[in-house]
Design a protein around this motif. Structure first.
Motif, short mmCIF file in Angstrom:
data_model
loop_
_atom_site.label_atom_id
_atom_site.label_comp_id
_atom_site.label_asym_id
_atom_site.label_seq_id
_atom_site.Cartn_x
_atom_site.Cartn_y
_atom_site.Cartn_z
N VAL A 65 -10.25 47.39 56.90
CA VAL A 65 -9.73 47.96 58.08
C VAL A 65 -9.62 49.39 57.94
N SER A 66 -9.08 50.03 58.96
CA SER A 66 -8.64 51.56 58.81
C SER A 66 -7.34 51.70 58.19
N ALA A 67 -7.15 52.85 57.91
CA ALA A 67 -5.66 53.28 57.21
C ALA A 67 -4.48 53.02 58.41
N SER A 68 -4.96 53.38 59.73
CA SER A 68 -4.12 53.25 60.74
C SER A 68 -3.79 51.85 61.00
N THR A 69 -4.70 51.04 60.86
CA THR A 69 -4.52 49.52 61.08
C THR A 69 -3.28 49.15 59.92
N VAL A 70 -3.32 49.38 58.77
CA VAL A 70 -2.31 49.00 57.82
C VAL A 70 -1.24 49.60 58.07
N SER A 71 -1.19 50.83 58.63
CA SER A 71 0.05 51.32 58.87
C SER A 71 0.67 50.68 60.16
N TYR A 72 0.10 50.47 61.16
CA TYR A 72 0.67 49.67 62.31
C TYR A 72 0.85 48.24 61.67
N VAL A 73 0.41 47.65 61.04
CA VAL A 73 0.92 46.17 60.60
C VAL A 73 2.38 46.36 59.74
N LEU A 74 2.42 47.32 58.97
CA LEU A 74 3.63 47.80 58.20
C LEU A 74 4.76 47.92 59.08
N SER A 75 4.56 48.86 60.14
CA SER A 75 5.35 49.26 61.00
C SER A 75 5.74 48.21 62.19
N GLY A 76 4.80 47.65 62.78
CA GLY A 76 4.85 46.71 63.91
C GLY A 76 4.90 47.38 65.01
N LYS A 77 4.47 48.77 65.33
CA LYS A 77 4.52 49.65 66.24
C LYS A 77 3.45 49.22 67.25
N ARG A 78 2.30 48.62 66.67
CA ARG A 78 1.33 48.12 67.68
C ARG A 78 0.91 46.64 67.44
N SER A 79 0.46 46.08 68.37
CA SER A 79 0.18 44.54 68.33
C SER A 79 -1.44 44.53 67.67
N ILE A 80 -1.27 43.73 66.65
CA ILE A 80 -2.51 43.56 65.64
C ILE A 80 -2.83 42.03 65.85
N SER A 81 -4.01 41.76 65.66
CA SER A 81 -4.60 40.43 65.92
C SER A 81 -4.18 39.32 64.65
N ALA A 82 -3.79 38.21 64.76
CA ALA A 82 -3.38 37.49 63.59
C ALA A 82 -4.20 37.55 62.58
N GLY A 83 -5.57 37.35 62.75
CA GLY A 83 -6.45 37.53 61.51
C GLY A 83 -6.47 38.81 61.08
N THR A 84 -6.56 39.90 61.80
CA THR A 84 -6.51 41.19 60.97
C THR A 84 -5.11 41.27 60.23
N ARG A 85 -3.91 41.01 60.76
CA ARG A 85 -2.61 40.95 59.95
C ARG A 85 -2.72 40.26 58.87
N GLN A 86 -3.27 38.81 59.03
CA GLN A 86 -3.08 38.28 57.55
C GLN A 86 -4.20 38.77 56.50
N ARG A 87 -5.12 39.42 56.82
CA ARG A 87 -6.29 39.97 56.09
C ARG A 87 -5.51 41.27 55.17
N VAL A 88 -4.57 42.09 56.06
CA VAL A 88 -3.98 43.10 55.47
C VAL A 88 -2.94 42.58 54.48
N GLU A 89 -2.17 41.65 55.07
CA GLU A 89 -1.01 41.11 54.25
C GLU A 89 -1.44 40.72 52.94
N ARG A 90 -2.49 39.96 52.99
CA ARG A 90 -3.05 39.33 51.84
C ARG A 90 -3.72 40.50 50.59
N SER A 91 -4.19 41.71 51.23
CA SER A 91 -4.59 42.62 50.60
C SER A 91 -3.16 43.36 49.87
N ILE A 92 -2.45 43.49 50.77
CA ILE A 92 -1.11 44.10 50.20
C ILE A 92 -0.45 43.13 49.08
#
Length: 335
Positions: A13-40
Protein backbone atom coordinates in the motif's frame (compact mmCIF):
# COMPACT_ATOMS: atom_id res chain seq x y z
CA UNK A 1 14.88 0.68 12.57
CA UNK A 2 11.96 -0.23 10.34
CA UNK A 3 10.51 2.79 8.52
CA UNK A 4 6.95 3.62 7.56
CA UNK A 5 7.93 3.28 3.89
CA UNK A 6 9.15 -0.28 4.48
CA UNK A 7 5.84 -1.16 6.15
CA UNK A 8 3.99 0.30 3.13
CA UNK A 9 6.11 -1.73 0.69
CA UNK A 10 5.64 -4.93 2.72
CA UNK A 11 1.85 -4.42 2.85
CA UNK A 12 1.60 -3.37 -0.79
CA UNK A 13 0.00 0.00 0.00
CA UNK A 14 1.05 3.64 -0.05
CA UNK A 15 2.84 5.29 2.85
CA UNK A 16 -0.16 7.59 3.35
CA UNK A 17 -2.42 4.55 3.81
CA UNK A 18 -0.14 3.25 6.58
CA UNK A 19 -0.24 6.69 8.16
CA UNK A 20 -4.04 6.75 8.06
CA UNK A 21 -4.22 3.30 9.65
CA UNK A 22 -1.98 4.49 12.48
CA UNK A 23 -3.74 7.80 13.05
CA UNK A 24 -7.32 6.71 12.35
CA UNK A 25 -7.93 10.01 10.56
CA UNK A 26 -9.50 8.35 7.52
CA UNK A 27 -11.67 5.32 6.98
CA UNK A 28 -9.68 2.37 5.64
CA UNK A 29 -11.25 -0.89 4.46
CA UNK A 30 -11.05 -3.78 6.90
CA UNK A 31 -8.92 -5.89 4.54
CA UNK A 32 -6.36 -3.14 3.96
CA UNK A 33 -6.22 -2.31 7.66
CA UNK A 34 -5.59 -5.94 8.56
CA UNK A 35 -2.85 -6.21 5.92
CA UNK A 36 -1.11 -3.10 7.26
CA UNK A 37 -1.44 -4.19 10.87
CA UNK A 38 -0.01 -7.62 9.98
CA UNK A 39 3.00 -5.97 8.30
CA UNK A 40 3.53 -3.70 11.31
CA UNK A 41 3.56 -6.71 13.61
CA UNK A 42 5.79 -8.86 11.41
CA UNK A 43 8.34 -6.09 10.83
CA UNK A 44 8.27 -4.83 14.43
CA UNK A 45 7.53 -1.25 13.40
CA UNK A 46 7.16 1.45 16.09
CA UNK A 47 5.99 4.94 15.04
CA UNK A 48 8.47 7.72 15.76
CA UNK A 49 7.14 9.48 18.86
CA UNK A 50 8.29 12.92 17.76
CA UNK A 51 6.77 12.63 14.31
CA UNK A 52 3.55 11.23 15.70
CA UNK A 53 3.30 14.12 18.16
CA UNK A 54 3.81 16.68 15.37
CA UNK A 55 1.19 15.03 13.20
CA UNK A 56 -1.45 14.63 15.89
CA UNK A 57 -0.52 17.52 18.24
CA UNK A 58 -0.43 14.89 20.99
CA UNK A 59 2.53 13.32 22.75
CA UNK A 60 0.56 10.36 24.20
CA UNK A 61 2.31 11.04 27.50
CA UNK A 62 0.78 11.67 30.92
CA UNK A 63 2.88 13.57 33.46
CA UNK A 64 2.64 12.15 36.99
CA UNK A 65 3.78 14.60 39.68
CA UNK A 66 4.73 12.62 42.77
CA UNK A 67 7.14 14.39 45.16
CA UNK A 68 9.03 11.64 46.99
CA UNK A 69 9.59 13.15 50.43
CA UNK A 70 11.38 11.35 53.25
CA UNK A 71 8.41 11.90 55.59
CA UNK A 72 6.04 9.97 53.32
CA UNK A 73 5.58 6.20 53.03
CA UNK A 74 7.10 5.73 49.59
CA UNK A 75 5.84 2.15 48.90
CA UNK A 76 2.22 3.37 48.82
CA UNK A 77 3.13 6.27 46.53
CA UNK A 78 4.97 3.95 44.17
CA UNK A 79 2.12 1.42 44.17
CA UNK A 80 -0.19 4.21 43.00
CA UNK A 81 2.37 5.28 40.40
CA UNK A 82 2.65 1.71 39.03
CA UNK A 83 -1.14 1.48 38.85
CA UNK A 84 -1.21 4.78 36.91
CA UNK A 85 1.46 3.57 34.49
CA UNK A 86 -0.25 0.21 33.95
CA UNK A 87 -3.67 1.76 33.35
CA UNK A 88 -2.21 4.43 31.08
CA UNK A 89 -0.59 1.80 28.83
CA UNK A 90 -3.94 0.08 28.28
CA UNK A 91 -5.09 3.37 26.74
CA UNK A 92 -1.93 3.85 24.65
CA UNK A 93 -0.24 6.41 26.93
CA UNK A 94 3.17 6.43 28.57
CA UNK A 95 3.91 8.12 31.91
CA UNK A 96 6.47 10.84 32.59
CA UNK A 97 7.37 10.65 36.28
CA UNK A 98 8.22 13.95 38.02
CA UNK A 99 9.56 13.15 41.50
CA UNK A 100 11.08 16.48 42.59
CA UNK A 101 9.56 19.10 44.86
CA UNK A 102 9.51 21.87 42.23
CA UNK A 103 5.75 22.34 42.46
CA UNK A 104 4.55 25.16 40.16
CA UNK A 105 7.90 25.30 38.31
CA UNK A 106 7.52 21.69 37.18
CA UNK A 107 3.97 22.41 36.04
CA UNK A 108 5.13 25.40 33.99
CA UNK A 109 7.81 23.27 32.37
CA UNK A 110 5.35 20.54 31.41
CA UNK A 111 2.58 22.81 30.15
CA UNK A 112 4.91 25.26 28.41
CA UNK A 113 6.94 22.66 26.56
CA UNK A 114 4.10 20.36 25.52
CA UNK A 115 5.92 17.43 27.11
CA UNK A 116 2.65 15.81 28.15
CA UNK A 117 -0.97 15.84 27.06
CA UNK A 118 -2.29 15.74 30.61
CA UNK A 119 -1.25 15.58 34.26
CA UNK A 120 -1.97 13.62 37.41
CA UNK A 121 -0.96 15.29 40.68
CA UNK A 122 -0.27 13.43 43.93
CA UNK A 123 0.60 14.46 47.50
CA UNK A 124 -2.11 17.11 47.40
CA UNK A 125 -2.19 19.75 50.14
CA UNK A 126 -5.34 21.52 51.32
CA UNK A 127 -4.07 24.82 49.89
CA UNK A 128 -1.81 23.37 47.21
CA UNK A 129 0.32 26.00 45.46
CA UNK A 130 0.01 24.12 42.16
CA UNK A 131 -3.74 24.61 41.90
CA UNK A 132 -3.88 28.21 40.59
CA UNK A 133 -1.70 27.19 37.63
CA UNK A 134 -3.76 24.05 37.13
CA UNK A 135 -6.98 26.05 36.93
CA UNK A 136 -5.41 28.46 34.40
CA UNK A 137 -4.03 25.69 32.19
CA UNK A 138 -5.93 24.09 29.33
CA UNK A 139 -4.22 20.76 30.04
CA UNK A 140 -6.56 18.07 31.38
CA UNK A 141 -5.58 17.08 34.92
CA UNK A 142 -6.68 14.84 37.76
CA UNK A 143 -5.66 15.01 41.42
CA UNK A 144 -5.10 11.91 43.52
CA UNK A 145 -5.98 13.67 46.72
CA UNK A 146 -8.40 16.32 47.85
CA UNK A 147 -7.67 20.04 48.39
CA UNK A 148 -9.85 22.30 50.53
CA UNK A 149 -11.50 23.82 47.44
CA UNK A 150 -12.32 21.35 44.66
CA UNK A 151 -14.06 23.89 42.40
CA UNK A 152 -13.17 23.25 38.77
CA UNK A 153 -11.06 20.21 39.64
CA UNK A 154 -11.27 16.45 39.13
CA UNK A 155 -10.15 14.46 42.18
CA UNK A 156 -9.86 10.79 43.14
CA UNK A 157 -9.12 9.73 46.69
CA UNK A 158 -9.99 7.43 49.55
CA UNK A 159 -12.63 9.12 51.71
CA UNK A 160 -10.21 9.82 54.55
CA UNK A 161 -12.82 11.73 56.56
CA UNK A 162 -15.04 8.64 56.55
CA UNK A 163 -11.95 6.54 57.31
CA UNK A 164 -11.27 8.45 60.53
CA UNK A 165 -14.94 8.22 61.50
CA UNK A 166 -14.97 4.47 60.87
CA UNK A 167 -12.01 3.95 63.20
CA UNK A 168 -13.72 5.93 65.96
CA UNK A 169 -16.94 3.95 65.54
CA UNK A 170 -15.15 0.60 65.76
CA UNK A 171 -13.35 1.50 68.98
CA UNK A 172 -16.49 3.01 70.51
CA UNK A 173 -18.47 -0.18 69.85
CA UNK A 174 -15.80 -2.10 71.74
CA UNK A 175 -16.22 0.18 74.76
CA UNK A 176 -13.09 2.32 74.39
CA UNK A 177 -13.43 5.90 75.62
CA UNK A 178 -9.86 7.28 75.56
CA UNK A 179 -8.15 6.88 72.19
CA UNK A 180 -4.87 8.14 70.79
CA UNK A 181 -3.99 8.87 67.18
CA UNK A 182 -0.38 8.18 66.21
CA UNK A 183 -0.06 10.35 63.14
CA UNK A 184 2.36 11.05 60.34
CA UNK A 185 5.56 13.05 60.81
CA UNK A 186 5.02 16.67 61.98
CA UNK A 187 6.05 18.04 58.57
CA UNK A 188 3.07 16.30 56.95
CA UNK A 189 0.68 18.33 59.12
CA UNK A 190 2.73 21.50 58.72
CA UNK A 191 2.21 21.21 54.94
CA UNK A 192 -1.52 20.62 55.57
CA UNK A 193 -1.40 17.47 53.50
CA UNK A 194 -4.98 16.59 52.62
CA UNK A 195 -5.21 12.90 53.57
CA UNK A 196 -3.73 13.40 57.05
CA UNK A 197 -5.84 16.46 57.88
CA UNK A 198 -9.05 14.86 56.62
CA UNK A 199 -8.51 11.64 58.58
CA UNK A 200 -8.01 13.62 61.77
CA UNK A 201 -11.04 15.83 61.12
CA UNK A 202 -13.28 12.82 60.46
CA UNK A 203 -12.06 10.97 63.54
CA UNK A 204 -12.40 13.96 65.86
CA UNK A 205 -15.86 14.87 64.60
CA UNK A 206 -17.24 11.33 65.02
CA UNK A 207 -15.50 10.95 68.39
CA UNK A 208 -17.28 14.05 69.72
CA UNK A 209 -20.59 12.54 68.67
CA UNK A 210 -19.74 9.25 70.37
CA UNK A 211 -18.33 10.77 73.56
CA UNK A 212 -14.73 9.67 72.98
CA UNK A 213 -11.69 11.61 74.14
CA UNK A 214 -9.00 11.90 71.47
CA UNK A 215 -5.32 12.71 71.78
CA UNK A 216 -3.39 13.21 68.52
CA UNK A 217 0.37 13.00 68.40
CA UNK A 218 2.44 13.25 65.17
CA UNK A 219 5.43 10.91 65.09
CA UNK A 220 8.52 10.65 62.92
CA UNK A 221 8.30 6.86 63.08
CA UNK A 222 11.04 4.50 64.17
CA UNK A 223 11.60 3.01 67.61
CA UNK A 224 13.21 5.97 69.39
CA UNK A 225 10.68 8.53 68.18
CA UNK A 226 7.80 6.19 69.01
CA UNK A 227 9.19 5.56 72.50
CA UNK A 228 9.21 9.28 73.30
CA UNK A 229 5.74 9.78 71.80
CA UNK A 230 4.23 6.84 73.70
CA UNK A 231 5.78 7.84 77.04
CA UNK A 232 4.39 11.37 76.77
CA UNK A 233 1.02 10.06 75.65
CA UNK A 234 0.56 7.76 78.65
CA UNK A 235 1.76 10.55 80.96
CA UNK A 236 -1.03 12.77 79.64
CA UNK A 237 -3.72 10.08 79.27
CA UNK A 238 -2.84 6.99 81.34
CA UNK A 239 -6.31 5.55 80.68
CA UNK A 240 -5.78 5.32 76.90
CA UNK A 241 -6.95 1.93 75.62
CA UNK A 242 -7.39 2.51 71.88
CA UNK A 243 -4.87 3.50 69.24
CA UNK A 244 -5.36 4.60 65.64
CA UNK A 245 -2.10 4.60 63.68
CA UNK A 246 -1.75 6.51 60.42
CA UNK A 247 1.99 6.08 60.03
CA UNK A 248 3.31 2.82 58.58
CA UNK A 249 6.81 3.27 59.99
CA UNK A 250 5.39 3.61 63.52
CA UNK A 251 3.33 0.40 63.47
CA UNK A 252 5.94 -2.16 64.51
CA UNK A 253 7.74 0.12 67.01
CA UNK A 254 4.39 0.80 68.72
CA UNK A 255 3.60 -2.91 69.02
CA UNK A 256 7.09 -3.65 70.35
CA UNK A 257 6.91 -0.87 72.94
CA UNK A 258 3.46 -1.97 74.15
CA UNK A 259 4.82 -5.50 74.65
CA UNK A 260 7.82 -4.14 76.52
CA UNK A 261 5.48 -2.21 78.85
CA UNK A 262 3.45 -5.35 79.52
CA UNK A 263 0.37 -4.06 77.66
CA UNK A 264 -1.15 -6.94 75.72
CA UNK A 265 -2.84 -6.38 72.34
CA UNK A 266 -5.85 -6.58 72.26
CA UNK A 267 -6.50 -7.57 75.91
CA UNK A 268 -5.17 -4.28 77.37
CA UNK A 269 -5.10 -1.96 74.37
CA UNK A 270 -6.57 -2.11 70.86
CA UNK A 271 -4.77 -0.93 67.73
CA UNK A 272 -6.23 0.04 64.34
CA UNK A 273 -3.95 0.95 61.45
CA UNK A 274 -4.70 2.96 58.31
CA UNK A 275 -2.27 1.26 55.99
CA UNK A 276 -1.83 -1.19 53.09
CA UNK A 277 -3.13 -4.70 53.79
CA UNK A 278 0.41 -6.05 53.47
CA UNK A 279 1.58 -3.93 56.42
CA UNK A 280 -1.44 -4.96 58.50
CA UNK A 281 -1.17 -8.68 57.86
CA UNK A 282 2.62 -8.93 58.25
CA UNK A 283 2.84 -7.04 61.55
CA UNK A 284 3.76 -8.97 64.71
CA UNK A 285 0.06 -8.78 65.60
CA UNK A 286 -2.33 -9.03 62.65
CA UNK A 287 -3.81 -5.57 62.63
CA UNK A 288 -7.40 -4.45 62.30
CA UNK A 289 -7.05 -1.92 59.51
CA UNK A 290 -8.53 0.33 56.88
CA UNK A 291 -6.71 -0.44 53.65
CA UNK A 292 -5.27 2.16 51.27
CA UNK A 293 -6.74 1.22 47.85
CA UNK A 294 -3.65 2.33 45.95
CA UNK A 295 -4.29 0.39 42.74
CA UNK A 296 -7.93 1.47 42.57
CA UNK A 297 -6.97 5.11 43.09
CA UNK A 298 -4.39 5.00 40.30
CA UNK A 299 -6.73 3.23 37.89
CA UNK A 300 -9.68 5.55 38.54
CA UNK A 301 -7.48 8.62 38.12
CA UNK A 302 -6.36 7.43 34.68
CA UNK A 303 -9.94 6.65 33.64
CA UNK A 304 -11.05 10.14 34.64
CA UNK A 305 -8.14 11.65 32.73
CA UNK A 306 -8.73 9.64 29.55
CA UNK A 307 -12.37 10.76 29.58
CA UNK A 308 -11.17 14.36 29.70
CA UNK A 309 -8.72 13.77 26.85
CA UNK A 310 -11.50 12.24 24.79
CA UNK A 311 -13.62 15.32 25.35
CA UNK A 312 -16.40 13.89 27.49
CA UNK A 313 -15.01 14.07 31.00
CA UNK A 314 -16.46 16.43 33.59
CA UNK A 315 -15.02 17.90 36.76
CA UNK A 316 -15.87 15.46 39.50
CA UNK A 317 -14.79 14.30 42.95
CA UNK A 318 -14.57 10.51 43.30
CA UNK A 319 -14.25 9.37 46.91
CA UNK A 320 -13.67 5.65 47.49
CA UNK A 321 -15.56 4.27 50.49
CA UNK A 322 -13.27 2.94 53.26
CA UNK A 323 -13.46 -0.68 54.36
CA UNK A 324 -12.39 -1.75 57.85
CA UNK A 325 -11.13 -5.32 58.23
CA UNK A 326 -11.21 -6.71 61.78
CA UNK A 327 -8.21 -8.84 62.70
CA UNK A 328 -6.43 -9.73 65.94
CA UNK A 329 -5.46 -6.29 67.25
CA UNK A 330 -8.82 -4.96 68.49
CA UNK A 331 -11.06 -6.21 71.28
CA UNK A 332 -13.30 -5.04 74.13
CA UNK A 333 -11.89 -2.30 76.31
CA UNK A 334 -10.36 -3.56 79.54
CA UNK A 335 -12.52 -2.80 82.57
Amino acid sequence: MVTLAEVAQHAGVSASTVSYVLSGKRSISAGTRQRVERSIQELGYHPNAGARALASSRSNIIALMIPLRTDMYVPVMMEIAIAVATAARTHGYDVLLLTGEEGPDAMRRVTGSGLADAMILMDVELDDERLPLLRESDRPAVLIGLPADTTGLTCVDLDFGATGALCAEHLAKLGHRDIAVIGEAPAVYERHTGFAERTLDGLRSRSRELGLRVLHRPCEGGYDAMAVTLARLFDERPGTTGFVVQNESAVEPLLALLRRQGRAVPEDVSVIAICPDQVATQASVRLTSVAIPAQEMGRRAVEQLIAKLDGHGEDDVVLLAPELTVRASTGPAAS
